[in-house]
Design an enzyme around this catalytic site. Sequence first.
Site, PDB file in Angstrom:
ATOM      1  CB  CYS A 386      -1.004  -0.047   1.136  1.00  0.00           C
ATOM      2  SG  CYS A 386      -2.495   0.874   0.719  1.00  0.00           S
ATOM      3  CG  HIS A 512      -3.684  -3.619   3.096  1.00  0.00           C
ATOM      4  ND1 HIS A 512      -2.721  -3.123   3.939  1.00  0.00           N
ATOM      5  CD2 HIS A 512      -4.347  -2.546   2.604  1.00  0.00           C
ATOM      6  CE1 HIS A 512      -2.795  -1.804   3.967  1.00  0.00           C
ATOM      7  NE2 HIS A 512      -3.775  -1.429   3.162  1.00  0.00           N
ATOM      8  CD  GLU A 514      -1.258  -6.301   5.049  1.00  0.00           C
ATOM      9  OE1 GLU A 514      -0.980  -6.573   3.867  1.00  0.00           O
ATOM     10  OE2 GLU A 514      -1.521  -5.150   5.437  1.00  0.00           O
TER      11      GLU A 514
HETATM   12  N1  GLN Z   1      -1.986   6.666   2.706  1.00  0.00           N
HETATM   13  C1  GLN Z   1      -2.113   5.901   1.526  1.00  0.00           C
HETATM   14  C2  GLN Z   1      -3.462   6.065   0.861  1.00  0.00           C
HETATM   15  O1  GLN Z   1      -4.408   6.454   1.489  1.00  0.00           O
HETATM   16  C3  GLN Z   1      -1.810   4.432   1.778  1.00  0.00           C
HETATM   17  C4  GLN Z   1      -2.758   3.774   2.711  1.00  0.00           C
HETATM   18  C5  GLN Z   1      -2.265   2.460   3.256  1.00  0.00           C
HETATM   19  O2  GLN Z   1      -1.064   2.192   3.258  1.00  0.00           O
HETATM   20  N2  GLN Z   1      -3.175   1.638   3.740  1.00  0.00           N
HETATM   21  O3  GLN Z   1      -3.622   5.752  -0.290  1.00  0.00           O
END
Ligand code: GLN
Length: 539
Positions: A386, A512, A514
Amino acid sequence: MTTNNVKYVFVTGGVTSSLGKGIIAASLAKLLQARGYRVTIQKFDPYLNIDPGTLNPYEHGECYVTDDGAETDLDLGHYERFLNIPTSQANNVTTGKIYNTVITRERQGAFLGKTVQVIPHITDEIKRNITLLGETGDYDIIITEIGGCVGDIESLPFVEAVRQLKWDLGSNNGLVIHLTLVPYLKSAGELKTKPTQHSVKQLSESGIQPDILVCRTEHQLPAEIRRKVAQFCNVSINSVIEAMDADTIYDVPLLMRKEKLDERVIAKLKLTHKNEPELDSWKEFLGKLKNPTDEVTIGLVGKYVELKDAYKSIAEAFIHASAANETKVNLKWISSETLNEETIPLTLKNLDGVLVAPGFGERGIEGKIAAIKFVRENKIPFFGICLGMQCAVVEYARNVLGLKEAASFEMNPNTPYPVIDMMEEQKNITMKGGTMRLGAYPCEIKKGTKAFGVYGKSKISERHRHRYEFNNKFLAQYEESGMIASGVNPDTGLVEIVEIKDHPWFVGAQFHPELKSTVLNPHPLFVKFVKAAKEFSKL
Ligand code: GLN
């Protein structure tokens, strides 16, 4: 109330928080599932936030996201990792959510002039939510974990709802397991039962007699201690269950089996006796986890490294991948704020792989970007999740594409090169809660890429939680110079996976992974990342 004869198990806790109610609940669920019952677990949290989505990870640890896009308590992650079945919006309910529903209905005039009160209106709404999953017909047993400790003011409506429900359900259809602590006093050389006695007394004052006591302890509970607890707390001696500190949370189902927790529950709920638990694959996993033949050290670069719970699912996914590779994974937690051109070579030098973690906001961002430059140039295996993937995209723009002022719109809305940009549909959103791209989205993987080698198929689905995205205006430029979009959302064209061709293992995922790694299904991206780290360590 239980027309389809669903059985309910309630798990409460006392003495202190952090005793591991979630792990005990998940372990019991695992044992019952392994006997052939259809089980789910849900968590009721006593705080006023509608969900933990708006909470800083320092408050309650990571926010776990389900397929249907619910932002939930991290215990749901344990439920999924243990049971290998997905949870949903219905599996996590907070006081905030309960009140929100009741107050909204009050404004609609649904209470017909009545005074709206904690009892019965709030407790009725809690009861309705507790039995919701039971009514789907999908489960034989519903385990409900009540967050917080008995005696807390904010837990009272939940405890009262459990008291009422236990009564409504009738005998043999509901039972209460109370988790307490039996501390060891070093100076006296003794285990002490008084805190447990007090905690049970407190629960009794709310009208609940626990059926089973699970006692967390650092030392084995001798027979006389069990007898004492049983006698003072009105439970039979075989319902006093010892929960010793374990090497790994994945030992706990086997420890609970040895203590016969599942058998007690089955007997008390008069469940028709199914098979003995089938735990072969679980044991095989533990065998591999505990007998590694290799060892790697992976750096986890993040902003919240002081609190390990902030990256719970990542740490657990590494444990699953560790067993799959029969390789011990040492995680070195690195605060991104400590990283700069000078500290990086020393800090990252002896690592076999680097993972840059998800996150929000500007703090530590330049440290992450500098770390990525180092691992890209030194061909150290890299995995960005992410925000970690977004940083890899920014780093590549600055140092390979020559777009020195490139940034994510989140960090610098005035950048001339917003290589990570805000999605159009996010631009007019002002409310914070529940407004990100959340939950499961499909992704199509291009053949011949590293990602395809990892998944072994082209159609996947992964969970998201973010506001910003790869900016497709720059895609051609990236692909020409070697960073490719190997996974793309087939409906929107949004880039979901990036990788560098000319690097042994450099992969960034906008989602994600994970969150979907379980004991029985370790996530392939983690498994292959650890494999790459293993290969790198042998160079
Ligand atoms: N801050 C980033 C976004 O909102 C990544 C978010 C995250 O890592 N879950 O896109």
